[in-house]
Design a protein around this motif. Structure first.
Motif, short mmCIF file in Angstrom:
data_model
loop_
_atom_site.label_atom_id
_atom_site.label_comp_id
_atom_site.label_asym_id
_atom_site.label_seq_id
_atom_site.Cartn_x
_atom_site.Cartn_y
_atom_site.Cartn_z
N LYS A 6 35.71 -40.68 48.82
CA LYS A 6 33.38 -39.85 48.74
C LYS A 6 33.06 -40.63 49.88
O LYS A 6 32.27 -40.81 50.49
N THR A 7 33.15 -42.37 48.89
CA THR A 7 32.77 -43.56 49.47
C THR A 7 33.00 -44.10 50.51
O THR A 7 32.40 -44.05 51.50
N ILE A 8 34.39 -44.23 50.58
CA ILE A 8 35.11 -44.34 52.31
C ILE A 8 34.70 -42.81 53.39
O ILE A 8 34.27 -43.96 54.35
N ALA A 9 34.59 -42.20 53.33
CA ALA A 9 33.96 -40.72 53.93
C ALA A 9 32.44 -41.31 53.96
O ALA A 9 31.63 -41.17 55.19
N SER A 10 31.71 -41.89 53.11
CA SER A 10 30.15 -41.92 53.57
C SER A 10 30.09 -43.30 54.80
O SER A 10 29.43 -43.42 55.51
N GLN A 11 30.67 -43.90 54.38
CA GLN A 11 30.89 -46.03 55.17
C GLN A 11 31.57 -45.38 56.80
O GLN A 11 30.58 -46.24 57.42
N ILE A 149 36.26 -42.62 74.45
CA ILE A 149 35.92 -42.59 72.66
C ILE A 149 35.29 -41.88 71.43
O ILE A 149 35.64 -41.55 70.59
N SER A 150 33.92 -41.52 72.43
CA SER A 150 32.40 -41.46 71.19
C SER A 150 33.51 -39.44 70.77
O SER A 150 32.69 -39.28 69.60
N CYS A 151 33.79 -39.16 72.10
CA CYS A 151 34.26 -38.11 71.16
C CYS A 151 35.35 -38.32 70.42
O CYS A 151 35.07 -37.34 69.75
N VAL A 152 36.12 -38.72 70.20
CA VAL A 152 37.44 -38.65 69.08
C VAL A 152 36.56 -39.03 68.02
O VAL A 152 36.99 -38.42 66.78
N THR A 153 35.41 -40.30 67.86
CA THR A 153 34.58 -41.09 67.34
C THR A 153 34.44 -40.19 66.40
O THR A 153 33.70 -39.51 65.14
N PHE A 154 33.36 -38.73 67.25
CA PHE A 154 33.11 -37.39 66.54
C PHE A 154 33.83 -36.45 66.36
O PHE A 154 32.64 -35.99 65.03
N LEU A 155 34.22 -36.75 65.98
CA LEU A 155 35.69 -35.62 65.39
C LEU A 155 35.41 -35.65 64.16
O LEU A 155 35.86 -35.24 63.30
N LEU A 156 35.84 -37.19 64.61
CA LEU A 156 35.94 -38.26 63.41
C LEU A 156 34.39 -37.90 62.12
O LEU A 156 35.26 -38.31 60.37
N VAL A 157 33.18 -38.20 62.61
CA VAL A 157 31.67 -38.25 61.94
C VAL A 157 32.06 -36.63 61.33
O VAL A 157 31.18 -36.35 60.63
N MET A 158 32.42 -35.34 62.24
CA MET A 158 32.47 -34.49 61.48
C MET A 158 33.37 -33.95 60.52
O MET A 158 33.52 -33.63 59.30
N LEU A 159 34.75 -34.63 60.76
CA LEU A 159 35.67 -34.36 59.57
C LEU A 159 35.15 -34.76 58.27
O LEU A 159 35.25 -34.17 57.13
N THR A 160 34.29 -36.39 58.66
CA THR A 160 34.06 -37.10 57.00
C THR A 160 33.01 -35.92 56.69
O THR A 160 32.34 -36.24 55.26
N GLY A 161 31.60 -35.65 57.64
CA GLY A 161 30.40 -34.72 57.06
C GLY A 161 30.99 -33.61 56.68
O GLY A 161 30.07 -33.60 55.21
N LEU A 162 31.73 -32.51 56.20
CA LEU A 162 32.60 -31.64 56.01
C LEU A 162 32.58 -31.79 54.91
O LEU A 162 32.31 -31.41 53.39
N LEU A 163 33.40 -33.35 54.31
CA LEU A 163 33.57 -34.30 53.05
C LEU A 163 33.25 -34.05 52.21
O LEU A 163 32.44 -33.70 51.09
#
Length: 397
Positions: A6-11, A149-163
């Protein structure tokens, strides 16, 4: 291990969100505007799209209408003709000054009177500008790279946000509802985390399908998955007849198109870049269960005879899958219900960078205050006079 994850996901959630936040906001807002483009365009430009049809009034020949447009703009080349099934709509033509001209001129003509009602430069119109901002940030290929690039980044942001959102026994109740009467800090967190959770499936699919326009390999992957091969280049066939191209077959082609494809739908003529190639005529099927169902017919440019056809029902699975990407991305797949969902999801997505920034700023201020308190407490401890134990014992005695 769970805390470390969760710490990694938060960062990752924080810094990926910071780097892509502004672009996500722009793309989401412009995407929300584009959801109802088809419905809003005629309202913004009524003279370009709308006409009044009197009772019993019949449409003029398409050949006559195109001749009027060409006579008005002799220095331009006809590239496209758009004919809507609605009798209260103009016929719109696209014209270019030459083959290198990338900014077409849209000219609308009243199909009943033959009067040109409006014209506009497409690159300066409202929705085309919004589309350029949505896809390219109005920066051409550089903007396309940034949005990709921002679209790919946003996908990762959503996955980490769900976690980070994932509930446990203690906070399960707070993870599914927004407390509207709470403090601003709590309400802002709910709008970011809870509202974000509810629209996440829709935003994720919209962002994922958006990669098709950013990366060619994503587009090819669709065809490879369903057809087992990359997309084949599709071009208009060569004219079967010889001689000089004629411009007096538009009405004949239009009539035959409606006979072969009797369903309701928009008809589009696409003129070939070379006189040796056929005219491409496409017609959408407004009676289909989903949108963006289109069939193609090819007509000889010299005599207007049918050369070949590409009916939607005969297309490959890869082609059909690719055609459905656009309505999924725009929310037009099933009409108004999915459009409203896409609009709501895009608006919520536009707020996420702002609410996330406020959460980060609040935590930053809290850490700063705690650091100041620790420094003040430490300073007091260092300035307090040192009392020897034996002296303290004597005073006690």
């Amino acid at each position: 291990m769970k805390k470390t994850l969760k710490t990694i996901a938060s960062q990752l959630h924080l810094w990926l969100g910071v780097t892509s936040g502004l672009v996500v906001f722009i793309v989401a807002i412009t995407g929300a505007i584009l959801v109802f483009e088809e419905e809003l365009e005629p309202l913004l430009y009524p003279s370009l799209y709308k006409v009044r049809q009197e009772e019993g009034e019949k449409r003029l020949s398409l050949d006559q209408l195109i001749h009027t447009v060409k006579a008005r703009y002799p220095d331009h080349q006809l590239t496209r003709i758009f004919i809507e099934p609605d009798g209260h709509r103009t016929i719109i033509t696209n014209l270019k000054r030459n083959k290198k001209d990338k900014h077409p001129l849209a000219v609308a003509i009243n199909p009943y009177t033959g009067i040109i009602t409006a014209e506009r430069e497409e690159q300066s119109a409202f929705f085309p500008v919004v589309l350029q901002l949505h896809r390219y940030l109005c920066m051409g290929e550089t903007g396309k790279v940034i949005t990709g690039i921002s679209c790919v980044t946003f996908l990762l942001v959503m996955l980490t946000g769900l976690l980070l959102w994932w509930p446990n026994r203690k906070n399960r109740k707070h993870r599914f509802r927004i407390k509207w009467r709470a403090s601003f800090k709590r309400l802002n967190w709910d709008l970011h985390a809870v509202a974000g959770f509810y629209v996440l499936p829709f935003i994720f699919v919209i962002a994922l399908t958006g990669l098709v326009w950013s990366y060619k390999w994503v587009n090819n992957l669709i065809y490879l998955t369903f057809d087992g091969m990359p997309p084949q280049k599709r071009e208009a066939p060569i004219n079967l007849s010889s001689g000089l191209p004629a411009d007096s077959h538009f009405e004949r082609i239009f009539s035959e198109t409606n006979l072969l494809l009797p369903h309701e739908g928009k008809v589009t003529f696409t003129m070939p870049e070379s006189d040796s190639l056929a005219i491409t005529v496409s017609k959408s099927d407004d009676e289909a269960m989903i949108s963006n169902v289109v069939s193609f017919l090819y007509f000889d440019k010299n005599n207007g005879s049918l050369i070949s056809e590409r009916l939607y029902e005969n297309e490959t699975k890869g082609f059909k899958a690719r055609r459905v990407v656009f309505p999924i991305h725009t929310g037009s797949l099933l009409g108004w219900p999915t459009k409203l969902l896409a609009l709501l999801a895009a608006l919520v997505a536009a707020t996420l960078p702002a609410t996330g920034l406020l959460i980060w700023w609040g935590k930053r201020k809290k850490r700063k205050r705690n650091a100041e308190k620790l420094s003040v407490t430490g300073a007091r401890n260092t300035t307090r006079p040192h009392v020897r134990p034996e002296m303290s014992l004597k005073k006690t005695v």
